[in-house]
Write an enzyme that holds these catalytic residues in place. Structure first.
Site, PDB file in Angstrom:
ATOM      1  N   GLU A 119       0.828  -1.216   0.000  1.00  0.00           N
ATOM      2  CA  GLU A 119       0.000   0.000   0.000  1.00  0.00           C
ATOM      3  C   GLU A 119       0.860   1.264   0.000  1.00  0.00           C
ATOM      4  O   GLU A 119       0.605   2.211   0.742  1.00  0.00           O
ATOM      5  CB  GLU A 119      -0.977  -0.003   1.178  1.00  0.00           C
ATOM      6  CG  GLU A 119      -2.070  -1.043   1.034  1.00  0.00           C
ATOM      7  CD  GLU A 119      -3.238  -0.815   1.960  1.00  0.00           C
ATOM      8  OE1 GLU A 119      -3.489   0.342   2.346  1.00  0.00           O
ATOM      9  OE2 GLU A 119      -3.915  -1.789   2.293  1.00  0.00           O
ATOM     10  N   GLY A 120       1.884   1.268  -0.828  1.00  0.00           N
ATOM     11  CA  GLY A 120       2.789   2.405  -0.927  1.00  0.00           C
ATOM     12  C   GLY A 120       4.052   2.144  -0.139  1.00  0.00           C
ATOM     13  O   GLY A 120       4.030   2.221   1.097  1.00  0.00           O
TER      14      GLY A 120
END
Length: 813
Positions: A502-503
């Site tokens: 997620e990043g």
């Protein structure tokens, strides 16, 4: 000297007005009063006073007169601003428009209104939510055997899959009208936090469907038909969802996805319909191996103009049933010995009708905006909550273990080196708990916290990594020998996963936190950018004028406030809180003003080049992040009723954050791309030098003691994690031993002292106890107490061993 007095009076009036953020007219009026006083009381000559008055009017009047100001100042500045304004990419524009601004905007203002934070309602679950947390969620935790999941099966056992679906864990946030539980984002946080404290595999399995996935996207953008068909099936587990975004050539840069869909005619359920023929290559997709419904992100093209004149429609999102011809769900990935279901998804010429576009044809090409709006919601909850459950569980269990485990005749928690690690664990667990709950509460209030979500994801997972490292160091061999008795090893192995997904954290820190915050959270920058792009000339100059001079006034005010707080070390100034925390709020006021000055100077001097100065952006992001973390901790302290017992945890975490703020500011100033500007800023930010220090040893001792002592502060820190003792929960067992161990310590010391000075020859512990009773060193009841202590100690320190065949892989590729 008398000639200087009028000018000093005007300057002091300006500093006073700037500090308190009064209007320019107030400065003019106050200056006039002071000048008149100087002349009447003979402090200055009439000529000097007149010159000072004339210069003051010359400076103020052109700005106070709107027509003059706009023609002489605003218009040329608007032309210059338009010329230097860096162009925003489409992805940057969407990211900025997708989020909302909460209290983080106050932190960026330089003068936070603490009432905005403290007036927010205390995050609380409803009666129904609490009953679910104490009922089905507790029951699921009791059913978990993490060794069986991670080593024996590499999957959840069938009864857990059935229970998760039956009890609605996949539909926590799906509205009741569609068969879901309709719980809040805060409840989602509490569930994931509790599950993560017993098994990261279970928490991931439950977390992903309730964050970024088909359900979240359908609830926000789905057509009525899509919602009516899919949401009930997702809520009760008939459909297991996953979302396919990442691919080999598009990781953190998701906007560059090469997966595509061509608008064309095709067969669907025996009929010829207009749809999209998809080609994709995705990987790292959680739940893909067991999914029945795959959400897919792709770039949509219409080469034949079947939908209109636009050929490159843009990133779009579609729902693809797993049994669609041409779709291939690959073999499983094996992410660092943490076997949650994860794998690749591929497809070539996979045809789906336009009705499978999430939101229908109206949302074709709006996929990036949809993802940005939902990503911040998911990023706000799943990973921070997982880190919170892991940190809090590790904190209390490591404290108990450090009290139980003895070396050289002492609990290892009494050694200062261990206390240093325990203090770090305690303070960071407190910070992670406050930060994760604050961000989840923002979502529950209806916000879309784009910047706080990146702060929470990055710092919760980073602090989680630091906590598990220290916990492993304290446990030593107990932590590194895997088996049913090990409760840290899998968490240690899984830590890099949360750092990456997620990043990736490196990108999150260096590009996203300040990159978004500098524009989205700044009180004036986004307004200036929007005003400069207006088409109507009159409206453009009116709105730009308002934003520009608001920005200039705020910048002057922040510079004055930063200097004043630097000279006084933030010892003065209005602040909320009690006698203990008021000084904390004042420090945050100082660094809020400092951040605003640094941000404005960086944007002014570097312009569009700032986005490429990732080290500077990362350091300023650190400042914003630590301000937000401190605010979350102070809000937690207030919500808890200002408990005195929590003060060592709050103080340790706060001083750690302030030290990190000054370290980040120092690094930013020493490495500022324009060196003379960096030197001048240093004099403004640190006029008397740096003063922040890491938490003291004395404070660390107090924080560590909380983890090793049954007390209310320890219980509050442990709230929300699964600590019920059981055969498959060794951490819960060890934690439950702590009160009895503390009570037995005086008896143990008495017995060992007597044994040391005796001539008893017995070597076995039971025989020594017998002799102790006979000699009168201990009573029969104390003998039982020491036997129980020995049993508890053995359970705490014992590790597993295996027959060689048990550790061999059952199959080979």
């Amino acid at each position: 000297m008398t000639a200087v007095v009028p000018f000093l009076a005007v300057l002091l009036a300006g500093l006073f007005v700037a500090y308190h953020r009064k209007r320019l007219a107030t400065w003019l009026a106050l200056s006039a009063v002071l000048l008149l006083a100087c002349w009447l009381f003979g402090a200055a000559s009439a000529a000097a006073t007149a010159i000072a008055a004339a210069l003051t009017a010359l400076l103020a009047l052109p700005v106070l007169l709107p027509g003059v100001r706009k023609s002489l100042l605003t218009a040329p500045l608007l032309k210059f601003y338009t010329r230097i304004l860096p162009p925003l990419t489409e992805s940057e524009r969407v990211a900025l428009e997708s989020g909302t601004v909460g209290f983080e905007g106050e932190l960026f203002s330089g003068k936070p209104d603490w009432n905005v934070l403290l007036s927010q309602p205390r995050p609380e679950l409803t009666t129904e939510e609490q009953a679910y947390l104490d009922g089905p969620c507790e029951q699921l935790c009791r059913m978990v055997d993490d060794w069986d999941i991670t080593h024996v099966r590499a999957d959840l056992p069938p009864e857990l899959w059935e229970f998760v679906k039956k009890e609605g864990f996949f539909g926590l946030n799906i509205p009741k009208e569609y068969g879901g539980l309709g719980f809040s984002a805060l409840m989602n946080h509490k569930v994931i936090q509790k599950l993560a404290s017993i098994s990261s595999v279970v928490s991931s399995t439950v977390g992903v469907p309730n964050s970024l996935g088909p359900a979240e996207l359908l609830m926000h953008y789905g057509t009525d038909e899509q919602k009516a068909h899919y949401l009930p099936r997702l809520a009760d587990g008939r459909e297991v969802p996953c979302f396919a975004l990442t691919g080999p050539f598009a990781g953190s840069d998701a906007t560059s996805i090469p997966d595509y869909g061509i608008v064309c005619m095709g067969d669907w359920n025996g009929a010829s319909v207009l749809g999209i023929r998809l080609t994709m290559d995705k990987r790292y997709i959680t739940l893909a191996p067991v999914a029945t419904l795959i959400g897919v992100a792709f770039r949509m093209y219409d080469p034949d103009g079947l939908l209109g004149d636009k050929r490159d429609i843009g990133i779009s999102l579609a729902l693809v049933p797993a049994d669609t011809p041409g779709l291939e769900i690959g073999r499983r990935h094996f992410p660092l010995n943490t076997p949650f279901q994860n794998g690749p998804v591929r497809g070539r010429d996979v045809f789906v009708p336009l009705s499978q576009l999430i939101g229908g044809e109206d949302y074709a090409g709006k996929g990036w905006q949809m993802l940005m709006e939902c990503l911040s919601i998911g990023r706000s909850i799943t990973l921070p909550s997982t880190a919170s459950g892991g940190c809090k569980g590790a904190a209390v269990v490591t404290g108990a273990y450090a009290r139980i485990r003895k070396q050289f005749g002492l609990s290892i928690g009494r050694f200062e080196g261990v206390q240093e690690a325990l203090a770090r664990i305690a303070g960071k667990a407190y910070a992670v708990s406050a930060l994760s709950e604050a961000t989840a509460a923002a979502v529950a209030r209806g916000e879309n916290p784009a910047v706080p979500s990146t702060i929470s994801k990055y710092h919760c997972t980073e602090m989680g990594r630091e906590v598990i490292r220290d916990a492993m160091d304290i446990h030593g061999g107990k932590g590194i020998i895997l088996g049913p008795r090990n409760y840290l090893g899998r968490g240690w192995e899984a830590t890099p996963i949360s750092i990456t997904v997620e990043g990736a954290n490196i990108m999150t820190r260096s590009l996203m936190i300040f990159g978004q915050g500098a524009i989205l959270c700044h009180p004036w920058v986004l307004k200036e950018m929007k005003a400069a792009q207006l088409e109507d000339p009159r409206e453009r100059i009116d709105r730009f004028d308002h934003a520009l001079f608001g920005h200039i006034g705020a910048a002057i005010s922040n510079a004055v406030r930063a200097l004043w707080f630097g000279l006084t070390f933030a010892a003065f100034g209005k602040a909320p809180g009690d006698a203990y925390t008021r000084r904390f709020y004042r420090k945050l006021n100082r660094y809020s003003a400092t951040l605003a000055v640094m941000a404005d100077t960086s944007m002014l001097m570097l312009g569009g080049k700032l986005k490429f100065k990732e080290s500077l952006s990362g350091r300023l992001g650190d400042v914003l992040s630590q301000l937000y973390i401190c605010s979350a901790m102070l809000k937690r302290y207030e919500d808890e009723g200002r408990p005195e017992g929590d003060q060592p945890l709050l103080a340790w975490a706060f001083h750690d954050s302030i030290n990190k703020i000054e370290t980040a500011l120092s690094g930013a100033l020493r490495n500022f791309p324009i060196r003379p500007v960096g030197w001048l800023l240093w004099l403004l930010v640190f006029p008397l030098g740096r003063r922040a220090q890491a938490p003291s040893d004395r404070l660390g001792h107090r924080a560590a003691s909380i983890l090793m002592t049954p007390c209310d502060a320890r219980a509050r820190l442990a709230r929300g994690v699964f600590l019920t003792p059981g055969p498959a929960n060794p951490a819960g067992r060890i934690d439950s031993y702590l009160p009895a161990v503390v009570l037995a310590e005086p008896v143990e010391r008495k017995f060992l002292k007597a044994l040391k000075h005796s001539d008893i020859e017995a070597l076995e512990f039971p025989a020594q106890l017998d002799e102790g009773v006979e000699e009168g060193w201990i009573t029969a009841a104390e003998r039982v107490q020491l036997e129980q202590l020995r049993e508890m100690t053995l359970d705490a320190i014992t590790v597993d061993d295996f027959e060689p065949w048990v550790l061999r892989g059952a199959q080979h590729p």
